[in-house]
Design an enzyme around this catalytic site. Structure first.
Site, short mmCIF file in Angstrom:
data_model
loop_
_atom_site.label_atom_id
_atom_site.label_comp_id
_atom_site.label_asym_id
_atom_site.label_seq_id
_atom_site.Cartn_x
_atom_site.Cartn_y
_atom_site.Cartn_z
N ASP A 34 0.87 -1.18 0.00
CA ASP A 34 0.00 0.00 0.00
C ASP A 34 0.91 1.23 0.00
O ASP A 34 1.84 1.30 0.80
CB ASP A 34 -0.88 -0.03 1.26
CG ASP A 34 -2.01 0.97 1.22
OD1 ASP A 34 -1.80 2.12 0.78
OD2 ASP A 34 -3.12 0.61 1.65
N HIS A 103 -9.95 -6.70 -1.99
CA HIS A 103 -8.58 -6.75 -1.50
C HIS A 103 -8.56 -6.94 0.00
O HIS A 103 -9.47 -6.51 0.70
CB HIS A 103 -7.79 -5.49 -1.89
CG HIS A 103 -8.39 -4.20 -1.44
ND1 HIS A 103 -9.51 -3.66 -2.04
CD2 HIS A 103 -8.03 -3.34 -0.47
CE1 HIS A 103 -9.80 -2.50 -1.44
NE2 HIS A 103 -8.92 -2.30 -0.48
#
Length: 141
Positions: A34, A103
């Site tokens: 991320d 996700h």
């Protein structure tokens, strides 16, 4: 339910249209860091299949995401000397989902260190590159 939008950012990452810090890939899953991590090593694990969230993903694809998430969790514990792991999944806007491709968030945590709030700050690219190297090394061992 709203249909899947193949122009979402994760679909573009899966197609290679947007770069990412990939740490792991199988024939059915893709995992990358991320860029606005809540903790060092915060990794996102996606199915390669088109799925908006947990409500429309095929069970086999969800099982593969779970398997990959576990593998990422074990590696993150090692790579970041973590004391624990958080795995989160959000489906639909009311839950907090922002990108509408299924996700899992895999976040290593340390005792006494709070997670950053979601989408707080974009991490330095050199730091992310280092974190990716650490994750890849941990996945290989």
């Amino acid at each position: 339910m709203t249909p899947y939008d193949d122009q979402n950012i994760f679909a573009k990452i899966l197609r290679g249209e947007i770069p990412s810090f990939k740490v792991y890939e199988t024939d059915r899953t893709f995992a990358f860091l991320d860029i606005m991590p809540r903790s060092p090593g915060h990794t996102l694990v996606l199915p390669k299949a088109r799925a908006r969230g947990i409500l429309d993903v095929a069970e086999d694809d969800l099982a593969e995401v779970a398997r990959s998430s576990k593998r990422i969790a074990v590696a993150a514990m090692k790579a970041f000397d973590a004391d624990g792991i958080i795995i989160q999944q959000f489906s639909e806007p009311a839950s907090g989902q922002v990108v509408f491709h299924l996700h899992m968030h895999v976040m290593p945590v340390k005792d006494g260190v709070a997670l950053l709030p979601p989408q707080t700050r974009k991490e330095d690219m050199d730091v992310l590159a280092d974190h990716a190297r650490r994750m890849i090394a941990a996945l290989g061992s």
